[in-house]
Design an enzyme around this catalytic site. Structure first.
Site, mmCIF file in Angstrom:
data_model
loop_
_atom_site.group_PDB
_atom_site.id
_atom_site.type_symbol
_atom_site.label_atom_id
_atom_site.label_comp_id
_atom_site.label_asym_id
_atom_site.label_seq_id
_atom_site.Cartn_x
_atom_site.Cartn_y
_atom_site.Cartn_z
ATOM 1 N N PRO A 78 40.080 47.119 44.055
ATOM 2 C CA PRO A 78 41.461 47.479 44.372
ATOM 3 C C PRO A 78 41.893 48.744 43.623
ATOM 4 C CG PRO A 78 41.321 45.288 43.363
ATOM 5 C CD PRO A 78 39.960 45.837 43.368
ATOM 6 N N PRO A 79 42.978 49.368 44.078
ATOM 7 C CA PRO A 79 43.443 50.593 43.426
ATOM 8 C C PRO A 79 43.830 50.334 41.972
ATOM 9 C CG PRO A 79 44.750 50.104 45.392
ATOM 10 C CD PRO A 79 43.799 48.991 45.228
ATOM 11 N N LYS A 90 38.211 52.936 38.775
ATOM 12 C CA LYS A 90 36.992 53.444 39.423
ATOM 13 C C LYS A 90 36.798 54.925 39.114
ATOM 14 C CE LYS A 90 38.387 52.047 43.488
ATOM 15 N NZ LYS A 90 39.630 51.348 43.076
ATOM 16 N N THR A 91 37.864 55.689 39.286
ATOM 17 C CA THR A 91 37.780 57.116 38.975
ATOM 18 C C THR A 91 37.461 57.315 37.494
ATOM 19 O OG1 THR A 91 39.520 57.410 40.601
ATOM 20 C CG2 THR A 91 38.980 59.300 39.234
ATOM 21 N N GLU A 124 40.481 26.851 44.884
ATOM 22 C CA GLU A 124 39.169 27.407 44.520
ATOM 23 C C GLU A 124 38.318 26.387 43.777
ATOM 24 O OE1 GLU A 124 38.152 30.007 45.854
ATOM 25 O OE2 GLU A 124 40.070 30.725 46.606
ATOM 26 N N ASP A 149 38.751 29.738 55.624
ATOM 27 C CA ASP A 149 37.738 28.692 55.503
ATOM 28 C C ASP A 149 37.581 27.968 56.832
ATOM 29 O OD1 ASP A 149 37.678 29.352 52.837
ATOM 30 O OD2 ASP A 149 39.104 27.784 52.274
#
Ligand code: ADP
Ligand code: ZN
Length: 576
Positions: free
Chosen positions: A165-166, A170-171, A386, A462
């Site tokens: 996600p933003p 990552k950069t 979950e 699901d």
């Protein structure tokens, strides 16, 4: 009059000015001269008269042609538009040159290229993404010494895709690789590739790779790869330009040899829309997942950003991390900034816990609006959901390990996930195994029903998958008693000329009813099995939920330990 005077020999000289004739009469012969010395002039329109020159000659008078304004106008009437067009051409070319120049200038202008010492980011500046860092360390080694890396053979990584996600860093991580390896960092945004002018996007791609090759070893980083690599067929209107750019990009990818020391990193938050061609082996065939940080990760990120801020001694990153579930790395950086600003405005000497609380409150509103923060009861539900999957998987389907359970929302759709990993390659699945998979898929819904006594929309995905499996069991695998060992859902068989139209089927409506009933039966059966399993392992599930709410993620090891302890207690209870 002019001709008469000319013939009479009374003219002294003639000037041809454009289409006019200006004649001057001889002084002596001017009868109408009012005063001696005064010359009378005649102005005549010039007629189409090829003999004029001859006549003037015969008459023996001086004559000459004088350029005039009208001739100038004539000339201008075609030169001016030409100049205008030229000017316009210059203007357009200039603009194109300038936009293109940005890419070209990657290598030339200091502003865009982060030359060796210019990337100050190190791995230590990126927190909470240890797995990604481990993977990238190999790349750093390689960039430091490209020649040594290929010494023992083996394929070098060519393209590496960071998925997440933003705002998850990552950069930052890509820059850290450049910083660690001390190599230039070329970065471009995927959307910058896509240009209005045909052919420009492709030209940019070419330029970028050319520049990079000239500066090897170095890193090329393509942010928002999805803007460039959106699946080609997905847009209804074929966009030739985009396709050209993408094709150029693919060609460059194939043509480039990582042993020269150029490493390609790209980032995207939507890997599912990427053109499959980009993910093919030898291109971006390695992906690194970067998720939003869990609680422990947030503590690390906060510590990184608190380094540059004067904080009061009572301020505990752990406590702030506990208050900020769902915050990304960028959100946390923002939070530290905001708190520091508030403390400054207050005139305080250090940032205190209260500043952080206030900053969190301020930011929450915005983040909630953007759907990035879950309410507490939603988190609880997701945790039960979950853990339902995880418990069913551990109890019923030992062919896959549960790798990670998380209640950190990854995107708008997925509020949490249970990641599983096959322990061995499987080529065949027995009916029991398929039933177990169905039960695991329904474990989420079953857990919500058992512990929260109400269903929610969270199970839609699901149910989708479960329905697909159950349908295949009935219509393709012949696993239903009532429907029998018959294929109902045949792959189209064009060689027999029996192409089945979509939506039509080659069996009766009664059969369709039977198939539906059998599918329903399989799913119901799986649900019951899941529910029974969860009820039996209730203590394990509840403990998992408790830890999940506390830490947001559960790693494979943690789950294994928990499960082992639980099984021990259970077997003791049985023995007793
Ligand atoms: P992305 O490229 O994934 O959208 P960025 O790398 O641009 O995110 O992150 C934006 C900013 O958020 C970074 O400059 C940094 O200040 C902060 N940040 C994000 N993730 C981290 C992290 N894991 N550790 C430290 N800072 C982070
Ligand atoms: Zn689920």
């Amino acid at each position: 009059e002019f001709l008469t005077e000319l013939q009479a020999g009374r003219l002294d000289s003639v000037r041809i000015v454009g289409d006019k004739l200006e004649a001057v009469e001889k002084t002596s012969t001017t009868p109408a001269a009012k005063a001696p010395g005064e010359q009378r002039g005649i102005v005549a329109m010039r007629m189409e008269d090829p003999d004029l020159i001859q006549r003037l000659k015969t008459a023996g008078i001086k004559f000459g042609q004088v350029p005039d304004g009208s001739a100038f106008r004539d000339v201008m009437s075609w030169i001016l538009p030409m100049l205008l067009m030229l000017g316009f051409w210059w203007f357009v070319m200039g603009r194109m040159g300038r936009t293109q120049g940005q890419v070209l200038s990657l290598g030339k202008s200091k502003a865009k290229v982060y030359a060796e010492k210019d990337v100050p980011i190190r791995f230590a500046d990126v927190a909470g993404v240890d797995e990604a860092k481990d993977e990238l360390r190999e790349m750093v080694e390689f960039l430091r010494n490209p020649a040594a890396a290929g010494r023992l053979g083996g394929r070098l990584p060519k393209g590496l895709l960071l998925v997440g996600p933003p705002g998850t860093g990552k950069t930052l991580l890509a820059r850290a690789v450049a910083g660690e390896a001390q190599v230039p960092f070329f970065s471009i945004n995927g959307s910058e590739f896509v240009e209005m002018f045909v052919g420009l996007g492709a030209a940019r791609v070419r330029d970028l790779f050319e520049q990079a090759r000239a500066h090897a070893p170095c890193i090329i980083f393509v942010d928002e790869l999805d803007a460039l690599g959106r699946a080609r067929a997905s847009s209804i209107m074929a966009n030739d330009e985009k396709e050209q750019t993408l094709n150029q990009f693919l060609a460059e990818l194939d043509g480039f040899d990582p042993s020269k020391g150029v490493v390609l990193l790209a980032a995207t938050n939507r890997p599912e829309v990427l053109d499959p061609a980009l993910l093919r082996s030898g291109r971006f065939d390695r992906q690194i997942l970067i998720d939003k940080p869990d609680r422990a990760g947030r503590v690390e990120v906060l510590k990184v950003h608190l380094r540059t801020v004067r904080v009061a001694p009572d301020c505990d990153p752990g406590a702030i991390a506990a208050l900020t579930p769902g915050f990304s790395g960028a959100d946390l950086a923002n939070l530290v900034n905001e708190a520091a600003r508030m403390a400054t405005r207050r005139g305080a000497s250090a940032v205190e816990t209260a500043d952080f609380h206030e900053a969190i409150e301020r930011m929450m509103g915005g983040l909630e609006r953007r759907n990035r923060i879950m309410r507490p009861e939603e988190r609880r539900r997701v945790a039960f959901h979950e853990m339902g999957h995880a418990t069913a998987a551990l109890a019923l389907d030992p062919s896959e390990a549960v790798q990670k359970v998380s209640i950190i929302p990854r995107s708008a759709g997925a509020l949490g996930f249970t990641m599983r990993r096959p322990l061995e390659d499987r080529y065949l699945l027995a009916r029991g195994e398929l039933e177990a998979k169905l039960a695991v898929l329904l474990g989420g819904r079953a857990s919500e029903m058992i512990f929260l006594h109400e269903s929610s929309t969270g199970a839609a995905d699901d149910l989708d998958k479960a329905t697909d499996i159950a349908r295949a069991m009935v219509t393709r695998f012949g696993m239903s008693e009532l429907a029998g060992q018959i294929t109902y859902d045949r792959e189209q068989a064009p060689y027999l000329g029996t192409r089945v139209l979509p939506g039509s089927h080659d069996y009766s409506d009664e059969t369709a009813r039977v198939i539906d009933q059998e599918i329903l039966k399989l799913v119901d059966h799986a649900y019951d099995k899941a529910a029974r399993t969860l009820a039996r392992h209730r203590t394990f599930l509840e403990e998992g939920v408790r830890q999940l709410l506390q830490n947001e993620t559960l790693a494979e090891e943690t789950l294994k330990d928990l499960w082992a302890r639980h099984s021990e207690v259970e077997s003791q209870a049985k023995g007793a």
